[in-house]
Design a protein around this motif. Structure first.
Motif, PDB file in Angstrom:
ATOM      1  N   LYS A 192      51.778  44.559  33.963  1.00  0.00           N
ATOM      2  CA  LYS A 192      51.040  44.064  32.791  1.00  0.00           C
ATOM      3  C   LYS A 192      51.999  43.386  31.816  1.00  0.00           C
ATOM      4  O   LYS A 192      51.716  42.300  31.300  1.00  0.00           O
ATOM      5  N   ASP A 210      41.887  40.888  33.060  1.00  0.00           N
ATOM      6  CA  ASP A 210      40.677  41.363  32.372  1.00  0.00           C
ATOM      7  C   ASP A 210      41.049  42.295  31.216  1.00  0.00           C
ATOM      8  O   ASP A 210      40.488  42.203  30.124  1.00  0.00           O
ATOM      9  N   ARG A 211      41.993  43.197  31.471  1.00  0.00           N
ATOM     10  CA  ARG A 211      42.418  44.141  30.439  1.00  0.00           C
ATOM     11  C   ARG A 211      43.079  43.424  29.262  1.00  0.00           C
ATOM     12  O   ARG A 211      42.796  43.711  28.103  1.00  0.00           O
ATOM     13  N   HIS A 269      45.273  32.113  37.986  1.00  0.00           N
ATOM     14  CA  HIS A 269      45.578  33.353  38.701  1.00  0.00           C
ATOM     15  C   HIS A 269      46.592  33.068  39.805  1.00  0.00           C
ATOM     16  O   HIS A 269      47.550  33.816  40.007  1.00  0.00           O
ATOM     17  N   TYR A 276      44.037  40.449  38.723  1.00  0.00           N
ATOM     18  CA  TYR A 276      42.723  40.241  38.092  1.00  0.00           C
ATOM     19  C   TYR A 276      42.410  41.361  37.096  1.00  0.00           C
ATOM     20  O   TYR A 276      41.923  41.107  35.985  1.00  0.00           O
ATOM     21  N   ARG A 277      42.671  42.600  37.472  1.00  0.00           N
ATOM     22  CA  ARG A 277      42.410  43.731  36.578  1.00  0.00           C
ATOM     23  C   ARG A 277      43.254  43.638  35.309  1.00  0.00           C
ATOM     24  O   ARG A 277      42.778  43.896  34.213  1.00  0.00           O
ATOM     25  N   VAL A 337      44.410  41.585  43.377  1.00  0.00           N
ATOM     26  CA  VAL A 337      43.354  42.357  42.716  1.00  0.00           C
ATOM     27  C   VAL A 337      43.891  43.009  41.448  1.00  0.00           C
ATOM     28  O   VAL A 337      43.231  43.007  40.404  1.00  0.00           O
ATOM     29  N   THR A 338      45.102  43.539  41.518  1.00  0.00           N
ATOM     30  CA  THR A 338      45.732  44.134  40.331  1.00  0.00           C
ATOM     31  C   THR A 338      45.929  43.082  39.250  1.00  0.00           C
ATOM     32  O   THR A 338      45.720  43.351  38.065  1.00  0.00           O
TER      33      THR A 338
END
Length: 128
Positions: free
Chosen positions: A10, A47-48, A26, A43-44, A40-41
């Motif tokens: 992050k 979003d966060r 992305h 994308y998460r 996928v991580t």
């Protein structure tokens, strides 16, 4: 209020977006972080970061989603009353913070959010 978790991935993704002069897709983010995390991580995390008011999403003229840093947003309110410029030559997407369109809606219409994307050639590609 949700707890804010700061993982290495992050932090790295936020640093990439904050350091970039243009919005990042992305795919570009995934290339830059390499094996740090999977798609996928990513994308998460995106979003966060958007939920936390640190980045915002821009859909360019080709339908590709790009992500750019927020300058004055908070978790409880995003404010992106500016234009995005999509270069047709290099495909870069740039936030134009000092260009604020005036919107006049008919009675009984309430704008909650909007996304302006102008397509053209950026100064780098036009040689200006």
């Amino acid at each position: 209020m949700k707890q804010v978790r700061n993982t290495q991935a992050k932090t790295e993704i936020l640093n990439l977006i904050n350091a970039s002069e243009t919005a990042l897709s992305h795919h570009t983010i995934q290339e830059k972080v390499g094996d740090l995390c999977n798609r996928v991580t990513i994308y998460r995390i995106l979003d966060r970061l958007e939920e936390e008011g640190k980045i915002h999403k821009i859909v360019n003229v080709d339908g590709v989603v790009n992500y750019a840093k927020c300058t004055e947003c908070k978790e409880e309110s995003h404010s992106h009353d500016h234009i995005h410029f999509n270069c047709e030559k290099c495909q870069s997407v740039t936030c134009l913070e000092n260009v604020v369109p005036k919107i006049s809606l008919p009675d009984h219409f309430v704008a909650l959010t909007y996304n302006f994307v102008i397509s053209g050639i950026c100064p780098k590609c036009s040689g200006s």
